[in-house]
Design an enzyme around this catalytic site. Structure first.
Site, short mmCIF file in Angstrom:
data_model
loop_
_atom_site.label_atom_id
_atom_site.label_comp_id
_atom_site.label_asym_id
_atom_site.label_seq_id
_atom_site.Cartn_x
_atom_site.Cartn_y
_atom_site.Cartn_z
CG ASP A 1 46.71 37.68 33.89
OD1 ASP A 1 47.92 37.50 34.07
OD2 ASP A 1 45.82 37.42 34.73
CD1 TRP B 1 44.05 32.88 37.24
CD2 TRP B 1 43.43 34.46 38.69
NE1 TRP B 1 44.45 32.49 38.49
CE2 TRP B 1 44.08 33.43 39.39
CE3 TRP B 1 42.95 35.57 39.41
CZ2 TRP B 1 44.28 33.47 40.78
CZ3 TRP B 1 43.13 35.61 40.78
CH2 TRP B 1 43.79 34.57 41.46
CE LYS C 1 50.39 32.81 40.37
NZ LYS C 1 49.26 33.33 39.63
C1 LIG Z 1 47.99 34.06 40.08
C2 LIG Z 1 47.30 34.74 38.98
C3 LIG Z 1 46.60 35.94 39.16
C4 LIG Z 1 46.46 36.60 40.51
O1 LIG Z 1 47.65 37.20 40.83
P1 LIG Z 1 47.81 38.09 42.17
O2 LIG Z 1 49.19 38.59 41.98
O3 LIG Z 1 47.63 37.18 43.33
O4 LIG Z 1 46.80 39.16 42.13
C5 LIG Z 1 46.02 36.54 38.06
N1 LIG Z 1 46.09 35.98 36.85
C6 LIG Z 1 46.75 34.82 36.63
C7 LIG Z 1 46.80 34.25 35.26
C8 LIG Z 1 47.37 34.17 37.69
O5 LIG Z 1 48.01 33.01 37.48
#
Ligand SMILES: *Cc1c(COP(=O)(O)O)cnc(C)c1O
Length: 360
Positions: free
Chosen positions: A172, A102, A196
């Site tokens: 993030d 990511w 999540k």
């Molecule tokens: C799942 C995830 C993403 C991607 O998220 P989307 O909403 O599918 O774009 C990005 N960063 C992390 C840390 C994730 O767990």
């Protein structure tokens, strides 16, 4: 009805209490004769829902008044482009720590917009640790430094934030959102996809320090300009209303359990049960260095592909689903987000103990 224990990395399980409440309110939300799924985003009822969700999030995360809370769409991945378009507005430089896919994707996307530097990476050991950095690693004229706080795929987490000096930190937090207290004031922005730990898919939450807003690049699409959403209280266009409603129910659930301190304690307990088992097992072992282990995502392996496959299959039959690891790591991964009860982890460990006995 029989529900499984869902160890998916995302979208992932939601608290049963939340699903029950949503089902009770599905046809008639608080006597208004319609479902939130059918409701105008300009209605009084929905305005109350989104305001309550924001207020609850501010309360639970102790978000100061000089931070905006935005309810957005496009997933975390869309922010990979929106962040540089909004914030790469001084020197045009941004520094990244590459701790997994990511962070790597965010880095690759940001490179389209300016001078990006990977100041550290743990790619050399399949991202099984958090690389150490010092202030000197960061360009002090960078517009921001970027990290992925919890690495969903590899199961690592920052236990201590990197010292970036005066450079604004952006993180993030998709896979550790609301899992434990977080000092928002250490960041210029934190954000994450809700699927999540916060709500079903379709909602992205961004928490942004006010003074950073208002300098998006001219070509930044209106829908990706954070200032537009801030000025319109996340109602510039139609937001994902139903997902925001579920988010509100999840926040109420967290509050009812005692807030983020209580959540953290519960999450530490679950992780400890699983890591303790892995550390003592002769068949299963964790893939991450102990000091950087995530509370949310726990990857593990056996030394045989065949055994991994057998385990995943038999676990599924026993009601423990989505334990297959990410294709880039292999093996297994148990995501034990907020909604996973302690009992789910205890039962998984019981099952693993039995599997180990039967197969060694
Ligand atoms: C799942 C995830 C993403 C991607 O998220 P989307 O909403 O599918 O774009 C990005 N960063 C992390 C840390 C994730 O767990």
């Amino acid at each position: 009805m029989s529900r499984v224990y869902n160890f998916s990395a995302g979208p992932s399980m939601l608290p049963e209490e939340v699903l029950k409440k949503a089902s009770e309110q599905m046809l008639d939300y608080e006597g208004c004769g319609q479902s939130v799924a059918e409701m105008s985003h300009r209605s009084k009822e929905f305005e109350t829902i989104i305001k309550d969700a924001e207020a609850l999030l501010r309360e639970l995360m102790s978000i100061p008044d000089n931070y905006k809370v935005l309810f957005l769409q496009g997933g975390a991945s869309t922010q990979f482009a929106a962040i540089p378009m909004n914030f790469m507005n001084g020197s045009g430089k941004a520094d990244f720590i590459i701790t997994g896919q990511w962070a790597k994707k965010a880095f690759a996307e940001a490179q389209k917009y300016g001078d990006c530097k990977a100041v550290a990476s743990s790619a050399d050991k399949t991202f099984s640790y958090i690389p150490k950095t010092t202030k000197e690693d960061f360009r002090q004229d960078a517009d921001y430094a970027y990290i992925c706080l919890n690495n969903t795929i590899y199961g690592t987490v920052y236990k201590e934030l990197p010292d970036t000096g005066d450079v604004t930190l952006i993180a993030d937090i998709s896979s550790c959102f609301l899992s434990e207290p977080l000092d928002v004031t250490k960041f210029g922005m934190v954000y994450g996809g809700a699927q999540k730990n916060v709500a079903p898919a379709g909602l992205t939450i961004a928490i942004i320090r006010e003074d950073l807003l208002g300098n998006a690049r001219d070509y930044c699409p209106t829908m990706l300009d954070y200032k537009i959403h801030a000025d319109n209280a996340s109602l510039y266009n139609t937001p994902p209303c139903y997902t925001i409603y579920i988010c509100k129910l999840v926040l109420e659930w967290i509050k009812s359990l005692g807030g983020l301190e209580a959540m953290a304690e519960r999450n530490r307990k679950k992780a400890e049960i699983l890591y303790n088992f892995l550390d003592n097992s002769k068949m299963f072992k964790g893939t991450v260095v102990p000091e950087d282990r995530s509370l949310m995502n726990v990857p593990f392996v056996t030394d045989s592909e065949e055994l991994n496959a057998k385990f995943i299959k038999e676990a599924k039959e026993a009601g423990f689903v989505n334990l297959k690891g990410h294709r880039s790591v292999g093996g297994m991964r148990a995501s034990i987000y907020n909604a996973m009860p302690v009992e789910g982890v205890e039962k998984l460990v019981e099952f693993m103990t039995k599997f180990e006995k039967e197969n060694s």
